[in-house]
Design a protein around this motif. Sequence first.
Motif, PDB file in Angstrom:
ATOM      1  N   TYR A  53      30.418   7.107  12.884  1.00  0.00           N
ATOM      2  CA  TYR A  53      29.492   8.203  13.189  1.00  0.00           C
ATOM      3  C   TYR A  53      28.110   7.650  13.510  1.00  0.00           C
ATOM      4  CZ  TYR A  53      26.378  12.160  12.662  1.00  0.00           C
ATOM      5  OH  TYR A  53      25.409  13.092  12.885  1.00  0.00           O
ATOM      6  N   GLN A  54      27.620   6.764  12.661  1.00  0.00           N
ATOM      7  CA  GLN A  54      26.287   6.211  12.859  1.00  0.00           C
ATOM      8  C   GLN A  54      26.205   5.441  14.181  1.00  0.00           C
ATOM      9  OE1 GLN A  54      24.833   2.950  10.365  1.00  0.00           O
ATOM     10  NE2 GLN A  54      22.981   4.155  10.018  1.00  0.00           N
ATOM     11  N   LYS A  55      27.201   4.633  14.475  1.00  0.00           N
ATOM     12  CA  LYS A  55      27.213   3.848  15.713  1.00  0.00           C
ATOM     13  C   LYS A  55      27.258   4.772  16.933  1.00  0.00           C
ATOM     14  CE  LYS A  55      29.681   0.150  18.054  1.00  0.00           C
ATOM     15  NZ  LYS A  55      30.822  -0.757  18.036  1.00  0.00           N
TER      16      LYS A  55
ATOM     17  N   GLN B  15      23.710   6.830  17.148  1.00  0.00           N
ATOM     18  CA  GLN B  15      22.441   6.150  16.927  1.00  0.00           C
ATOM     19  C   GLN B  15      21.406   6.448  17.998  1.00  0.00           C
ATOM     20  OE1 GLN B  15      23.230   2.005  16.574  1.00  0.00           O
ATOM     21  NE2 GLN B  15      24.063   1.794  18.615  1.00  0.00           N
ATOM     22  N   ASN B  16      21.819   6.827  19.181  1.00  0.00           N
ATOM     23  CA  ASN B  16      20.871   7.115  20.270  1.00  0.00           C
ATOM     24  C   ASN B  16      20.719   8.596  20.543  1.00  0.00           C
ATOM     25  OD1 ASN B  16      20.305   4.370  20.778  1.00  0.00           O
ATOM     26  ND2 ASN B  16      22.227   4.197  21.913  1.00  0.00           N
ATOM     27  N   VAL B  17      21.277   9.429  19.682  1.00  0.00           N
ATOM     28  CA  VAL B  17      21.193  10.878  19.869  1.00  0.00           C
ATOM     29  C   VAL B  17      19.871  11.365  19.287  1.00  0.00           C
ATOM     30  CG1 VAL B  17      22.225  13.105  19.295  1.00  0.00           C
ATOM     31  CG2 VAL B  17      23.687  11.129  19.767  1.00  0.00           C
ATOM     32  N   PRO B  18      19.028  12.052  20.103  1.00  0.00           N
ATOM     33  CA  PRO B  18      17.760  12.561  19.558  1.00  0.00           C
ATOM     34  C   PRO B  18      17.998  13.613  18.485  1.00  0.00           C
ATOM     35  CG  PRO B  18      18.042  13.182  21.883  1.00  0.00           C
ATOM     36  CD  PRO B  18      19.229  12.378  21.481  1.00  0.00           C
ATOM     37  N   LYS B  19      17.121  13.592  17.493  1.00  0.00           N
ATOM     38  CA  LYS B  19      17.268  14.553  16.380  1.00  0.00           C
ATOM     39  C   LYS B  19      16.343  15.714  16.551  1.00  0.00           C
ATOM     40  CE  LYS B  19      18.952  11.112  13.360  1.00  0.00           C
ATOM     41  NZ  LYS B  19      19.128  10.462  12.188  1.00  0.00           N
TER      42      LYS B  19
ATOM     43  N   MET C   6      33.660   5.475   4.286  1.00  0.00           N
ATOM     44  CA  MET C   6      32.638   4.529   4.751  1.00  0.00           C
ATOM     45  C   MET C   6      32.887   4.149   6.212  1.00  0.00           C
ATOM     46  SD  MET C   6      30.339   4.146   2.484  1.00  0.00           S
ATOM     47  CE  MET C   6      29.481   2.679   3.064  1.00  0.00           C
ATOM     48  N   GLU C   7      34.137   3.945   6.588  1.00  0.00           N
ATOM     49  CA  GLU C   7      34.441   3.609   7.981  1.00  0.00           C
ATOM     50  C   GLU C   7      34.083   4.769   8.902  1.00  0.00           C
ATOM     51  OE1 GLU C   7      35.297   1.637  11.350  1.00  0.00           O
ATOM     52  OE2 GLU C   7      34.977   0.828   9.338  1.00  0.00           O
ATOM     53  N   THR C   8      34.404   5.973   8.509  1.00  0.00           N
ATOM     54  CA  THR C   8      34.030   7.156   9.291  1.00  0.00           C
ATOM     55  C   THR C   8      32.520   7.241   9.436  1.00  0.00           C
ATOM     56  OG1 THR C   8      35.989   8.372   8.573  1.00  0.00           O
ATOM     57  CG2 THR C   8      34.138   9.687   9.374  1.00  0.00           C
ATOM     58  N   ALA C   9      31.800   6.977   8.368  1.00  0.00           N
ATOM     59  CA  ALA C   9      30.340   7.024   8.401  1.00  0.00           C
ATOM     60  C   ALA C   9      29.780   5.967   9.350  1.00  0.00           C
ATOM     61  CB  ALA C   9      29.776   6.828   6.993  1.00  0.00           C
TER      62      ALA C   9
ATOM     63  N   PRO D  10      23.523   7.978   3.623  1.00  0.00           N
ATOM     64  CA  PRO D  10      22.514   7.408   4.530  1.00  0.00           C
ATOM     65  C   PRO D  10      23.005   7.238   5.975  1.00  0.00           C
ATOM     66  CG  PRO D  10      22.483   6.244   2.445  1.00  0.00           C
ATOM     67  CD  PRO D  10      23.692   7.143   2.433  1.00  0.00           C
ATOM     68  N   TYR D  11      24.293   7.052   6.171  1.00  0.00           N
ATOM     69  CA  TYR D  11      24.833   6.920   7.529  1.00  0.00           C
ATOM     70  C   TYR D  11      24.653   8.202   8.329  1.00  0.00           C
ATOM     71  CZ  TYR D  11      27.081   2.537   6.182  1.00  0.00           C
ATOM     72  OH  TYR D  11      27.330   1.255   5.768  1.00  0.00           O
ATOM     73  N   PHE D  12      24.534   9.309   7.629  1.00  0.00           N
ATOM     74  CA  PHE D  12      24.360  10.608   8.279  1.00  0.00           C
ATOM     75  C   PHE D  12      22.911  11.090   8.215  1.00  0.00           C
ATOM     76  CE2 PHE D  12      28.774  10.315   6.962  1.00  0.00           C
ATOM     77  CZ  PHE D  12      29.440  10.645   8.135  1.00  0.00           C
TER      78      PHE D  12
END
Length: 106
Positions: A97-99, A102-106, A91-94, A5-7
């Motif tokens: 990555y998420q942090k 988080q503001n990158v458009p998909k 989990m820490e890497t995820a 889910p983080y990705f």
Amino acid sequence: MDVLPYFGATPSDERVVIDGKLISAGGVTSGIDGSLVVVSLLRGKAIAQELQLYMAYDPDPPFRSGSPASAPASILSTVTERAKSITAQRMETARVYQKTNQNVPK
């Protein structure tokens, strides 16, 4: 699967998942399953079956411990314990990555 889910991915217990234009497979032999699915989509079911026969791909694992749902509780517990360190790192890497994204458009 907790990191998916983080990705932006949805965890699934399926061996092969088709999501729009993406096809994914988790695990070594499910990669073979995934390749046969791709062949069936591109060239038809008969060609995929011919390739499966050519490879003599007829899985019959000696044990029913290939997934958390089928593994004996003691085996699952042992593997989970042994994987704690790498799981924590993933989990820490995820989280990073998420942090970071988080503001990158998909």
